[in-house]
Each structure stands twice: as structure tokens, then as C-alpha cells.
Design a protein around this motif. Structure first.
Motif, PDB file in Angstrom:
ATOM      1  N   SER A  67       0.825  -1.208   0.000  1.00  0.00           N
ATOM      2  CA  SER A  67       0.000   0.000   0.000  1.00  0.00           C
ATOM      3  C   SER A  67       0.862   1.261   0.000  1.00  0.00           C
ATOM      4  CB  SER A  67      -0.922  -0.002   1.224  1.00  0.00           C
ATOM      5  OG  SER A  67      -1.593   1.230   1.360  1.00  0.00           O
ATOM      6  N   PHE A  68       1.836   1.312   0.885  1.00  0.00           N
ATOM      7  CA  PHE A  68       2.682   2.499   0.985  1.00  0.00           C
ATOM      8  C   PHE A  68       3.548   2.651  -0.262  1.00  0.00           C
ATOM      9  CE2 PHE A  68       6.379   4.941   2.231  1.00  0.00           C
ATOM     10  CZ  PHE A  68       5.853   5.942   3.026  1.00  0.00           C
ATOM     11  N   LEU A  69       4.219   1.581  -0.656  1.00  0.00           N
ATOM     12  CA  LEU A  69       5.126   1.648  -1.807  1.00  0.00           C
ATOM     13  C   LEU A  69       4.373   1.973  -3.094  1.00  0.00           C
ATOM     14  CD1 LEU A  69       7.456  -1.391  -1.000  1.00  0.00           C
ATOM     15  CD2 LEU A  69       7.939   1.044  -0.678  1.00  0.00           C
ATOM     16  N   SER A  70       3.152   1.459  -3.228  1.00  0.00           N
ATOM     17  CA  SER A  70       2.346   1.754  -4.427  1.00  0.00           C
ATOM     18  C   SER A  70       2.028   3.240  -4.510  1.00  0.00           C
ATOM     19  CB  SER A  70       1.043   0.939  -4.403  1.00  0.00           C
ATOM     20  OG  SER A  70       1.305  -0.443  -4.503  1.00  0.00           O
ATOM     21  N   GLN A  71       1.755   3.839  -3.355  1.00  0.00           N
ATOM     22  CA  GLN A  71       1.468   5.281  -3.347  1.00  0.00           C
ATOM     23  C   GLN A  71       2.698   6.097  -3.726  1.00  0.00           C
ATOM     24  OE1 GLN A  71      -1.242   6.805  -0.122  1.00  0.00           O
ATOM     25  NE2 GLN A  71      -0.999   4.737   0.684  1.00  0.00           N
ATOM     26  N   ILE A  72       3.879   5.667  -3.278  1.00  0.00           N
ATOM     27  CA  ILE A  72       5.121   6.357  -3.643  1.00  0.00           C
ATOM     28  C   ILE A  72       5.370   6.228  -5.149  1.00  0.00           C
ATOM     29  CG2 ILE A  72       7.628   6.386  -3.346  1.00  0.00           C
ATOM     30  CD1 ILE A  72       6.120   7.462  -0.943  1.00  0.00           C
ATOM     31  N   ILE A  73       5.176   5.019  -5.670  1.00  0.00           N
ATOM     32  CA  ILE A  73       5.388   4.768  -7.104  1.00  0.00           C
ATOM     33  C   ILE A  73       4.445   5.634  -7.935  1.00  0.00           C
ATOM     34  CG2 ILE A  73       5.101   3.037  -8.925  1.00  0.00           C
ATOM     35  CD1 ILE A  73       6.040   0.945  -6.798  1.00  0.00           C
ATOM     36  N   LYS A  74       3.177   5.683  -7.546  1.00  0.00           N
ATOM     37  CA  LYS A  74       2.189   6.478  -8.270  1.00  0.00           C
ATOM     38  C   LYS A  74       2.493   7.969  -8.184  1.00  0.00           C
ATOM     39  CE  LYS A  74      -2.803   7.302  -8.588  1.00  0.00           C
ATOM     40  NZ  LYS A  74      -4.129   6.969  -8.008  1.00  0.00           N
ATOM     41  N   LYS A  75       2.899   8.407  -7.005  1.00  0.00           N
ATOM     42  CA  LYS A  75       3.162   9.830  -6.781  1.00  0.00           C
ATOM     43  C   LYS A  75       4.320  10.333  -7.631  1.00  0.00           C
ATOM     44  CE  LYS A  75       3.163  13.008  -2.887  1.00  0.00           C
ATOM     45  NZ  LYS A  75       3.051  13.088  -1.421  1.00  0.00           N
ATOM     46  N   LEU A  76       5.344   9.493  -7.816  1.00  0.00           N
ATOM     47  CA  LEU A  76       6.542   9.898  -8.552  1.00  0.00           C
ATOM     48  C   LEU A  76       6.582   9.354  -9.981  1.00  0.00           C
ATOM     49  CD1 LEU A  76       9.235   9.441  -5.750  1.00  0.00           C
ATOM     50  CD2 LEU A  76       8.121  11.549  -6.469  1.00  0.00           C
ATOM     51  N   GLY A  77       5.613   8.502 -10.319  1.00  0.00           N
ATOM     52  CA  GLY A  77       5.604   7.904 -11.656  1.00  0.00           C
ATOM     53  C   GLY A  77       6.802   6.996 -11.891  1.00  0.00           C
ATOM     54  N   LEU A  78       7.182   6.228 -10.880  1.00  0.00           N
ATOM     55  CA  LEU A  78       8.351   5.349 -10.990  1.00  0.00           C
ATOM     56  C   LEU A  78       8.029   4.119 -11.813  1.00  0.00           C
ATOM     57  CD1 LEU A  78       9.594   5.444  -7.273  1.00  0.00           C
ATOM     58  CD2 LEU A  78      10.377   6.859  -9.180  1.00  0.00           C
ATOM     59  N   ASN A  79       9.010   3.656 -12.549  1.00  0.00           N
ATOM     60  CA  ASN A  79       8.862   2.425 -13.344  1.00  0.00           C
ATOM     61  C   ASN A  79       9.334   1.248 -12.497  1.00  0.00           C
ATOM     62  OD1 ASN A  79       8.463   0.603 -15.414  1.00  0.00           O
ATOM     63  ND2 ASN A  79      10.429   1.043 -16.399  1.00  0.00           N
ATOM     64  N   ALA A  80       8.540   0.908 -11.497  1.00  0.00           N
ATOM     65  CA  ALA A  80       8.904  -0.171 -10.576  1.00  0.00           C
ATOM     66  C   ALA A  80       7.658  -0.713  -9.917  1.00  0.00           C
ATOM     67  CB  ALA A  80       9.878   0.350  -9.521  1.00  0.00           C
ATOM     68  N   THR A  81       7.810  -1.853  -9.258  1.00  0.00           N
ATOM     69  CA  THR A  81       6.720  -2.457  -8.500  1.00  0.00           C
ATOM     70  C   THR A  81       7.123  -2.474  -7.024  1.00  0.00           C
ATOM     71  OG1 THR A  81       7.606  -4.710  -8.654  1.00  0.00           O
ATOM     72  CG2 THR A  81       6.169  -3.960 -10.458  1.00  0.00           C
ATOM     73  N   PRO A  82       6.159  -2.633  -6.124  1.00  0.00           N
ATOM     74  CA  PRO A  82       6.518  -2.723  -4.702  1.00  0.00           C
ATOM     75  C   PRO A  82       7.545  -3.818  -4.420  1.00  0.00           C
ATOM     76  CG  PRO A  82       4.168  -2.343  -4.910  1.00  0.00           C
ATOM     77  CD  PRO A  82       4.684  -2.567  -6.298  1.00  0.00           C
ATOM     78  N   ASP A  83       7.394  -4.982  -5.080  1.00  0.00           N
ATOM     79  CA  ASP A  83       8.343  -6.079  -4.866  1.00  0.00           C
ATOM     80  C   ASP A  83       9.752  -5.677  -5.300  1.00  0.00           C
ATOM     81  OD1 ASP A  83       6.672  -7.914  -3.694  1.00  0.00           O
ATOM     82  OD2 ASP A  83       6.059  -8.841  -5.588  1.00  0.00           O
ATOM     83  N   GLN A  84       9.848  -5.004  -6.441  1.00  0.00           N
ATOM     84  CA  GLN A  84      11.156  -4.580  -6.931  1.00  0.00           C
ATOM     85  C   GLN A  84      11.804  -3.577  -5.981  1.00  0.00           C
ATOM     86  OE1 GLN A  84       9.981  -3.161 -10.809  1.00  0.00           O
ATOM     87  NE2 GLN A  84      10.510  -5.100 -11.813  1.00  0.00           N
TER      88      GLN A  84
END
Length: 227
Positions: free
Chosen positions: A80-97
Motif C-alpha cells: 500500500s505504501f510503496l504503491s502510493q510512492i510509485i504512483k506519486k513519482l511515476g516510478l517504473n517499478a513495482t513494490p516487490d522490486q
């Protein structure tokens, strides 16, 4: 000065050792150069990583943390937390990565004896291969924590504000009751015939109300000081 047999033997062994080293000097130098070159190549091949650390203190309301630092630590590593960070910054990654790369690591800084540790601060370390992205992730982590905890802080604060208002009402009601009892006692004392048992009962009630008033005022003061 005469040398003993043991001194002569030590000198012979040292000379033999130096001869062996000298005879193998080329191999030693060559091996050293290979190791140095290998270390240089590894240093060039491995990607550089950048790191930044943020120290976070969980907010408090009425001397109680709005959330356990240990729960916050677990939340930081959650999907949940990592997904929000990825979405907020538009990162090309997954929480697992991000977890495998240890992009975001949270640790509790504690104090006290091992049997009774007290959490002081939450340390959040961010790693990345791009300097600016390291800073961006750290800022996004801090921003998300502040936003989430701000909502919880306001909820908890509202609860105690309602509690403080209730205490204020209780204080007002008791003060009114005390005034009424004082008037009744005064009337009884001014009456032509004093009803002693009635006066004693009213004075007992008055004393109880005064004790209650002191307790409510002390509690209200503590609430106001801590908020």
C-alpha cells in the motif's frame, strides 16, 4: 660478539625466505596487478548508489503517540505504501522490486535496557542509483507520512477537544450546584427554626461537590496543557 646456534639458524631462515620471495617476485607483482585491475573493473561495472536518511518523530496527542512507530515501520514496507510512492513519482517499478532493491528501509531508533526498549525516532533510509530520484523518493516518503499522520492527529485532537468541552460543562454544572447548595444552607441557617439534620446533609453534599469540582478542574487543566 659471538652468535648462538639459534641466532644463526634464525638468520639462515630469514635469508632463505628472502631468496624465495625474490625468486617469485614476478608472480607476486603480477598477481597484485591482476587483483588491483579486477577491483577497478568491479568498481566501474557496479552501479553507484546514493543514499539519504530522514529521522521522523511520531506526533503525540495527550502524551500518546497517534500511531505506534513499529506499525509505521511495517506500513512503510507494505504494498500500500510503496504503491502510493510509485504512483506519486511515476516510478517504473513495482513494490516487490523496490523491496528487493531496498529502495526504502525503515528502522526504529530505541533507547533503554534491552528488556524494556523505548522507541525514540523512526529512521527512513532511501537508496537509488539516480541522485535526484533519491531525494524525490525521500521527500515523497516524508510527505506521505505527514499527510497520513496529520489526519490521524486531527482526529485524535478532535476527540480530546470534545472531551475537554465535556469537562468544561461538568465544571459549570457542579459550580451551579454548589451555588444552589450554598443558598439553601444560608436559608436554613437564617430560618427562625434551624433544621440541623437538613443543614448537616446539605453541607455534606456541598463538600462532595467541592471535591468533584477540584477533580474536574485538575483534569481539564491537564487536557489543556497537553494539547
Amino acid at each position: 660478539m659471538l652468535l648462538s646456534d639459534s641466532d644463526i639458524e634464525d638468520e639462515i631462515e630469514l635469508i632463505d625466505l628472502l631468496r624465495v620471495i625474490w625468486s617469485r617476485r614476478v608472480l607476486i607483482v603480477f598477481t597484485t596487478l591482476i587483483l588491483m585491475a579486477g577491483a577497478g573493473i568491479v568498481g566501474q561495472v557496479l552501479p553507484k548508489t546514493y543514499e539519504t536518511t530522514a529521522l521522523i518523530q511520531i506526533g503525540r496527542v495527550w502524551e500518546k503517540e497517534i500511531e505506534s512507530p513499529y506499525l509505521t515501520k511495517e506500513w512503510i514496507s507494505s504494498d500500500s505504501f510503496l504503491s502510493q510512492i510509485i504512483k506519486k513519482l511515476g516510478l517504473n517499478a513495482t513494490p516487490d522490486q523496490m523491496r528487493k532493491k531496498k529502495s526504502i528501509e525503515a528502522k526504529i531508533l530505541e533507547s533503554g535496557p534491552s528488556a524494556n526498549k523505548i522507541p525514540l525516532l523512526l529512521s527512513v533510509r532511501v537508496h537509488d542509483e539516480i541522485p535526484q530520484q533519491t531525494v524525490d523518493i525521500a521527500e515523497a516518503v516524508a510527505s506521505l507520512l505527514i499527510e497520513t499522520h496529520q489526519l490521524r492527529f486531527e482526529e485524535r485532537l478532535h476527540e480530546y477537544q470534545v472531551y475537554a468541552e465535556g469537562l468544561s460543562n461538568d465544571v459549570s454544572q457542579i459550580e451551579n450546584a454548589i451555588r444552589e447548595l450554598e443558598l439553601l444552607i444560608k436559608k436554613q441557617q437564617l430560618a427562625p427554626v434551624v433544621n440541623a439534620p437538613s443543614v448537616i446533609l446539605l453541607q455534606s453534599q456541598l463538600e462532595q461537590k467541592n471535591v468533584q469540582l477540584i477533580g474536574f478542574k485538575r483534569e481539564l487543566k491537564n487536557v489543556q496543557i497537553n494539547n
